[in-house]
Design an enzyme around this catalytic site. Structure first.
Site, PDB file in Angstrom:
ATOM      1  N   ASP A 111      -6.841   4.008  -9.626  1.00  0.00           N
ATOM      2  CA  ASP A 111      -7.647   3.462  -8.528  1.00  0.00           C
ATOM      3  C   ASP A 111      -9.091   3.204  -8.963  1.00  0.00           C
ATOM      4  O   ASP A 111      -9.872   2.629  -8.193  1.00  0.00           O
ATOM      5  CB  ASP A 111      -7.641   4.434  -7.343  1.00  0.00           C
ATOM      6  CG  ASP A 111      -6.618   4.030  -6.282  1.00  0.00           C
ATOM      7  OD1 ASP A 111      -6.200   2.854  -6.280  1.00  0.00           O
ATOM      8  OD2 ASP A 111      -6.261   4.876  -5.445  1.00  0.00           O
ATOM      9  N   LYS A 135       3.690  -0.056  -2.676  1.00  0.00           N
ATOM     10  CA  LYS A 135       3.255   0.140  -4.064  1.00  0.00           C
ATOM     11  C   LYS A 135       4.445   0.551  -4.929  1.00  0.00           C
ATOM     12  O   LYS A 135       4.619   0.063  -6.053  1.00  0.00           O
ATOM     13  CB  LYS A 135       2.144   1.206  -4.126  1.00  0.00           C
ATOM     14  CG  LYS A 135       0.827   0.699  -3.551  1.00  0.00           C
ATOM     15  CD  LYS A 135      -0.204   1.802  -3.342  1.00  0.00           C
ATOM     16  CE  LYS A 135      -1.457   1.224  -2.683  1.00  0.00           C
ATOM     17  NZ  LYS A 135      -2.462   2.233  -2.320  1.00  0.00           N
ATOM     18  N   GLN A 184      -3.049   8.643  -2.350  1.00  0.00           N
ATOM     19  CA  GLN A 184      -3.292   7.708  -1.257  1.00  0.00           C
ATOM     20  C   GLN A 184      -4.375   8.258  -0.332  1.00  0.00           C
ATOM     21  O   GLN A 184      -4.267   9.378   0.176  1.00  0.00           O
ATOM     22  CB  GLN A 184      -1.986   7.462  -0.467  1.00  0.00           C
ATOM     23  CG  GLN A 184      -2.120   6.431   0.639  1.00  0.00           C
ATOM     24  CD  GLN A 184      -2.426   5.024   0.111  1.00  0.00           C
ATOM     25  OE1 GLN A 184      -1.872   4.599  -0.897  1.00  0.00           O
ATOM     26  NE2 GLN A 184      -3.309   4.315   0.795  1.00  0.00           N
TER      27      GLN A 184
END
Ligand code: NAP
Length: 299
Positions: free
Chosen positions: A121, A54, A98
């Protein structure tokens, strides 16, 4: 029939190129490059690889990446404080924690620290709720050109699936769409997006009585289960579009949730694993970081 293979790598590359162009235009107009903070807790090797990928992808499109790495034994309060600070930091546009977090940490509590406009997200209750209520939908998931702040941010993997369906030309309005899997991360947001696209949506799960018969109705069939090749080729309606979200590591290598060869023999179009949905998730994350920067009015 032999299905057209939907090339997720190419579609993801196109999205990345459009994000890079929009970031460059923003900077040329005197704006800041978007800033994305990643928070990685513990030493799970897969999570380290995902976050490294990422960050690399951010760099490639001109997004500033700020990284925080903490040991699995970090105190819960310390983590909550860090995410709160990132949320208040005007130079941080988006925050990505994460998942999964190591045992002992409460991901819901931590995500609760993130403002919806920084929630790249799309997993906070506000963004998930806006999607579930139909207040945000396909436009918010796919729009890249508008300089206006988005009404909300949509989860990356489901957005990636919608972009693959758009590019493949699948007819969604009036279609029967069947999703196998009802996770918060994939199945549920996808159901909302497909409803927003005016499909008639059925969601299967581990208690569904007859998955085979349900899948056989699907003009658009999406598998997000985590069970290798659960969806059999003979369940696929001839001419259907099949999207395989599954990533399963087996002795035979990476396989999806769909029995690829037999499904490809019946479908009109199908995503491979790897090279289908996988590359889309990071591309849509970059797009969300750009949108989050547009929502940040603190410059
Ligand atoms: P998850 O949270 O484990 O959810 C799996 C879903 O599948 C659940 O709703 C579960 O039903 C259902 N299920 C499990 N076994 C089943 C069975 N035998 N029959 C019918 N339904 C069954 O998984 P996820 O996070 O959604 O991920 C699904 C897959 O997608 C995994 O392979 C994951 O690695 C992959 N994935 C890929 C990406 C990407 O970037 N490509 C991103 C995210 C996930 P219940 O609700 O009844 O338990």
């Amino acid at each position: 029939m032999t299905a057209e293979i939907i090339d997720g790598r190419a579609v993801a590359q196109d999205v990345r190129g459009r994000v890079a162009a929009a970031v460059a235009a923003r900077v040329a107009e005197g704006g800041r490059p978007p800033g994305l903070a990643t928070v990685l807790v513990g030493d799970d090797p897969a999570s380290h690889v995902y976050v490294a990928n990422k960050r690399k992808a951010c760099k490639e499109v001109g997004i500033r990446s700020l990284h925080h790495e903490l040991g699995a034994d970090v105190a819960r309060e310390e983590l909550v404080t860090l995410v709160g600070e990132l949320d208040r930091d005007p130079s941080v546009d988006g925050i990505l924690v994460q998942l999964p977090l190591p045992a002992g940490h409460d991901s819901d509590q931590l995500l609760g620290q993130i403002s919806p406009r920084k929630d790249v997200d799309g997993l906070t209750p506000i963004n998930a709720g806006l999607l579930a209520q139909g207040k945000i939908g396909v436009a918010e998931a796919l729009e890249l050109e508008s300089p206006d702040p988005p009404a909300g941010l949509v989860a990356c993997t489901p957005s990636g699936v919608m972009e693959l369906l758009r590019v493949s030309g699948a007819q969604l309005e009036g279609s029967e769409a069947v999703i196998v899997g009802r996770s918060t991360l994939v199945g549920r947001p996808l159901a909302s997006l497909l409803l927003a696209a005016n499909a008639t949506v059925t969601v299967c799960h581990s208690r569904t009585a007859d998955i085979a018969a349900t899948c056989a109705r699907a003009d658009v069939l999406i598998a997000a289960v985590g069970v290798p090749e659960l969806v059999r080729g003979e369940w696929v309606k001839p001419g259907a579009t099949v999207i395989d979200v599954g990533i399963n590591r087996t002795e035979a290598g990476l396989v999806g949730d769909v029995e690829f060869d037999s499904a490809a023999a019946r479908a009109a179009a199908i995503t491979p694993v790897p090279g289908g949905v996988g590359p889309m998730t990071i591309a849509m994350l970059l797009a969300n970081a750009l949108r989050a920067a547009r929502a940040n009015r603190s410059d």
